[in-house]
Write an enzyme that holds these catalytic residues in place. Structure first.
Site, mmCIF file in Angstrom:
data_model
loop_
_atom_site.group_PDB
_atom_site.id
_atom_site.type_symbol
_atom_site.label_atom_id
_atom_site.label_comp_id
_atom_site.label_asym_id
_atom_site.label_seq_id
_atom_site.Cartn_x
_atom_site.Cartn_y
_atom_site.Cartn_z
ATOM 1 N N CYS A 1 0.875 -1.173 0.000
ATOM 2 C CA CYS A 1 0.000 0.000 0.000
ATOM 3 C C CYS A 1 0.906 1.215 0.000
ATOM 4 O O CYS A 1 1.522 1.544 1.011
ATOM 5 C CB CYS A 1 -0.912 0.007 1.224
ATOM 6 S SG CYS A 1 -1.946 1.485 1.361
ATOM 7 N N GLU B 1 -3.751 1.037 -5.650
ATOM 8 C CA GLU B 1 -2.823 -0.020 -6.039
ATOM 9 C C GLU B 1 -2.527 0.140 -7.521
ATOM 10 O O GLU B 1 -3.346 0.696 -8.274
ATOM 11 C CB GLU B 1 -3.387 -1.412 -5.753
ATOM 12 C CG GLU B 1 -3.614 -1.742 -4.292
ATOM 13 C CD GLU B 1 -2.334 -1.891 -3.481
ATOM 14 O OE1 GLU B 1 -1.234 -1.764 -4.062
ATOM 15 O OE2 GLU B 1 -2.430 -2.126 -2.264
#
Length: 255
Positions: free
Chosen positions: A2, A117
């Site tokens: 992340c 992402e």
């Protein structure tokens, strides 16, 4: 991993009941009275966290700011934090940089309402305009709750004192735990951040929770409760922190 997230509508933390669910005892002095929207939160910047700390022999829950990128308590300087913004959840108890915080129950909740992402792709598999001339591309996607409600990422925190300046106040830092992706994220990336459900906030923040029970919360969040959309490559530059970063990207259409 992340590498970016956002808290684009901080007013929803209170309006949606998330702050009530945290059952906070205090708010740190560094937390501003009015939170500004954040569309592109990057490592090495301050993030909003809930954590449990001990003061005067009592454990209290606190809303605070922490630097994203964990700095172990015994680190000689703060630079290592830039490499420790994520921790693989299945290895956290065995990874030297994170093991101490995990063992001592220094778990935190990092407040967000979306994360990003990047999909590695190339011609033939890419969405329109994702790559040119056969070159691979990193296509950014945003992920949020299906109802756009704010949520809490599972993290660890540490308090670090600069050995070169013993009089400096301690620096609180944090890392985001990651886990295997749910089906929605798996089509884009092979990892996703841990999202702690509101029903487990107490267990996650309590230092009395057995580590095995905390480990069980390091799991993919249900895909049916989430949504995703493509965004532009503006998110690649953390200097871009405005609503345009999260705007859905329209596919190129034939003239």
């Amino acid at each position: 991993m992340c590498g970016r997230f956002g808290l684009t509508a901080p007013r929803h933390l209170a309006e949606g009941g998330l702050l009530d669910a945290l059952r906070l005892d205090e708010v740190g002095p560094a937390v501003p009275a009015t939170l500004a929207p954040r569309y592109n939160v990057a490592p090495s910047t301050d993030v909003l966290v809930a954590l449990a700390h001990r003061r005067d022999g009592m454990v209290r829950r606190r809303l605070d700011l922490a630097r994203w990128g964990l700095i172990p308590g015994d680190a000689p300087d703060a630079r290592i934090g830039a490499r420790l913004c994520n921790a693989r959840g299945e290895r956290v108890a065995r990874t030297p940089a994170f093991a101490s915080a995990w063992r001592r129950g220094r778990r935190c909740l990092i407040l967000a309402d979306l994360f990003y992402e990047w999909q590695h792709t190339s011609d033939g598999r890419a969405p329109a305009s994702a790559s040119k001339g056969g070159r691979s591309a990193r296509v950014p996607w945003a992920f949020a709750m299906a109802d756009d409600a704010p949520f809490a990422l599972g993290g660890l925190w540490e308090s670090w004192r600069d050995p070169a300046d013993p009089t400096a106040p301690p620096l609180v830092s944090c890392t985001v735990l990651t886990t295997a992706p749910n089906p929605l994220v798996a089509e884009v990336h092979d990892r996703m951040p841990v999202i702690i459900p509101a029903s487990a906030y107490d267990a996650w923040l309590s230092r009395e929770t057995p580590l095995a029970d905390a480990q069980a919360l390091v799991a993919p969040y249900p895909a049916m409760l989430m949504r995703r959309w493509r965004v532009s490559s503006r998110v690649n530059d953390p200097r871009h922190d405005d609503p345009g970063v999260v705007a859905p990207l329209l596919e190129d259409r034939p003239a």
